[in-house]
Design an enzyme around this catalytic site. Sequence first.
Site, PDB file in Angstrom:
ATOM      1  N   HIS A 152       0.829  -1.197   0.000  1.00  0.00           N
ATOM      2  CA  HIS A 152       0.000   0.000   0.000  1.00  0.00           C
ATOM      3  C   HIS A 152       0.869   1.255   0.000  1.00  0.00           C
ATOM      4  CE1 HIS A 152      -3.846  -2.137   1.575  1.00  0.00           C
ATOM      5  NE2 HIS A 152      -3.792  -2.080   0.268  1.00  0.00           N
ATOM      6  N   HIS A 241     -10.409  -5.942   3.427  1.00  0.00           N
ATOM      7  CA  HIS A 241      -8.969  -5.748   3.238  1.00  0.00           C
ATOM      8  C   HIS A 241      -8.382  -7.002   2.595  1.00  0.00           C
ATOM      9  CE1 HIS A 241      -4.683  -5.341   4.233  1.00  0.00           C
ATOM     10  NE2 HIS A 241      -4.905  -4.052   4.421  1.00  0.00           N
ATOM     11  N   GLU A 243      -5.645  -8.622   2.824  1.00  0.00           N
ATOM     12  CA  GLU A 243      -5.035  -9.628   3.693  1.00  0.00           C
ATOM     13  C   GLU A 243      -6.089 -10.462   4.412  1.00  0.00           C
ATOM     14  OE1 GLU A 243      -2.693  -9.896   7.873  1.00  0.00           O
ATOM     15  OE2 GLU A 243      -2.105  -8.220   6.578  1.00  0.00           O
ATOM     16  N   THR A 312      -2.626  -8.608  10.223  1.00  0.00           N
ATOM     17  CA  THR A 312      -1.365  -8.284  10.893  1.00  0.00           C
ATOM     18  C   THR A 312      -1.150  -6.797  11.117  1.00  0.00           C
ATOM     19  OG1 THR A 312      -0.153  -8.278   8.781  1.00  0.00           O
ATOM     20  CG2 THR A 312      -0.239 -10.353  10.002  1.00  0.00           C
ATOM     21  N   CYS A 350       2.150  -9.253  14.274  1.00  0.00           N
ATOM     22  CA  CYS A 350       3.362  -9.003  13.497  1.00  0.00           C
ATOM     23  C   CYS A 350       4.350  -8.162  14.301  1.00  0.00           C
ATOM     24  CB  CYS A 350       2.974  -8.290  12.201  1.00  0.00           C
ATOM     25  SG  CYS A 350       4.351  -7.602  11.283  1.00  0.00           S
ATOM     26  N   SER A 380      -3.532   0.144   6.143  1.00  0.00           N
ATOM     27  CA  SER A 380      -4.151  -0.078   7.447  1.00  0.00           C
ATOM     28  C   SER A 380      -3.178   0.215   8.582  1.00  0.00           C
ATOM     29  CB  SER A 380      -4.653  -1.523   7.546  1.00  0.00           C
ATOM     30  OG  SER A 380      -5.226  -1.777   8.804  1.00  0.00           O
TER      31      SER A 380
END
Length: 466
Positions: A152, A241, A243, A312, A350, A380
């Site tokens: 992103h 999103h 992910e 994450t 993460c 994000s």
Amino acid sequence: MAVALQFSRLCVRPDTFVRENHLSGSGSLRRRKALSVRCSSGDENAPSPSVVMDSDFDAKVFRKNLTRSDNYNRKGFGHKEETLKLMNREYTSDILETLKTNGYTYSWGDVTVKLAKAYGFCWGVERAVQIAYEARKQFPEERLWITNEIIHNPTVNKRLEDMDVKIIPVEDSKKQFDVVEKDDVVILPAFGAGVDEMYVLNDKKVQIVDTTCPWVTKVWNTVEKHKKGEYTSVIHGKYNHEETIATASFAGKYIIVKNMKEANYVCDYILGGQYDGSSSTKEEFMEKFKYAISKGFDPDNDLVKVGIANQTTMLKGETEEIGRLLETTMMRKYGVENVSGHFISFNTICDATQERQDAIYELVEEKIDLMLVVGGWNSSNTSHLQEISEARGIPSYWIDSEKRIGPGNKIAYKLHYGELVEKENFLPKGPITIGVTSGASTPDKVVEDALVKVFDIKREELLQLA
């Protein structure tokens, strides 16, 4: 780059697949007729389509077999050293190096900059970009596609576009995998891709270059453990999103909660309205989470055993709080002695996300006049850095590039929830101290360019006073 390319999923009718044992075991599927590939618009109210596959399809086995195939690569192509040299020239910053070598604080004229001690490119992002660069060098003549933005950040995505790496096109809200031919190369972005997209690409026999962050695949492994133990995955994330969409594709039963408010609602429903009274009927529950639950989800049956997982890039503290809430909810309902049969937890937070959040929590305790948060507006993890600063009451400006500053002492920025704001005279008169941080997908050079704009504005101010 079309926003519609984000949040993509496949919708596949069950009659489009038939059994084929050699791909992924007894539950494997092969395509019999054309796929309908849909993409959501990114609208918060838009459904997040999901693939409809045979109940025996084993996503874990399929992914394991895919990673062992000759047409799959996730380690690069032996060009790491020269690729990192190129990235170093394109993305590093002398200004940020000066800050780091001077205790993360340095002054230029009337501007003192305090840099967060953890910021910018994380290891997973650097790895993803490096492998994408290597793929272009390894396949100089082949057509290169990517299923979504690599990360992103508009600067990096534009650079890949200039290298003739194309994003899979979208027409009428449908991702057009038909453009991909057998000799093409397809890159999976750092966020990963759903098992449905992997299946289609494998079926086409294309070369797959997988840049998925290992922390993301760790979450996939977690939801697969939930599935094996017949636990419903409660995923802390944003249902549209990229992910989270990919993670959900590897889960069995799942529900996605965005924040503590939604988690409270779910736990209140589990306790029959005895937590905080926020929940209501089953019909209301299903309406509230209609875009954030697995196919056939039944809150009366599927919230008996739950496991926590996360996107994450979400706030670390909030993920932990949601996990504690779910655990105590199960203790209240089933007894402390029985909680292990109703709640399961693995650490999927993460390290890079945690480090950047910890660093800005430290930075907001400093005496600063304003905070400059640099990162993609669809990032994000960057939105949460902005959120932390806003919550401390510090004037905070989230920009995606230096182009948002000017003309003159003016800035266009976003608040953490996405509202675009413009402000005149955002830099106070006289000497100022600014805090600076950047998201995990943001090159140092982008931060430097923004700081140069700030220095120029303050230099012009001094010239006018002279």
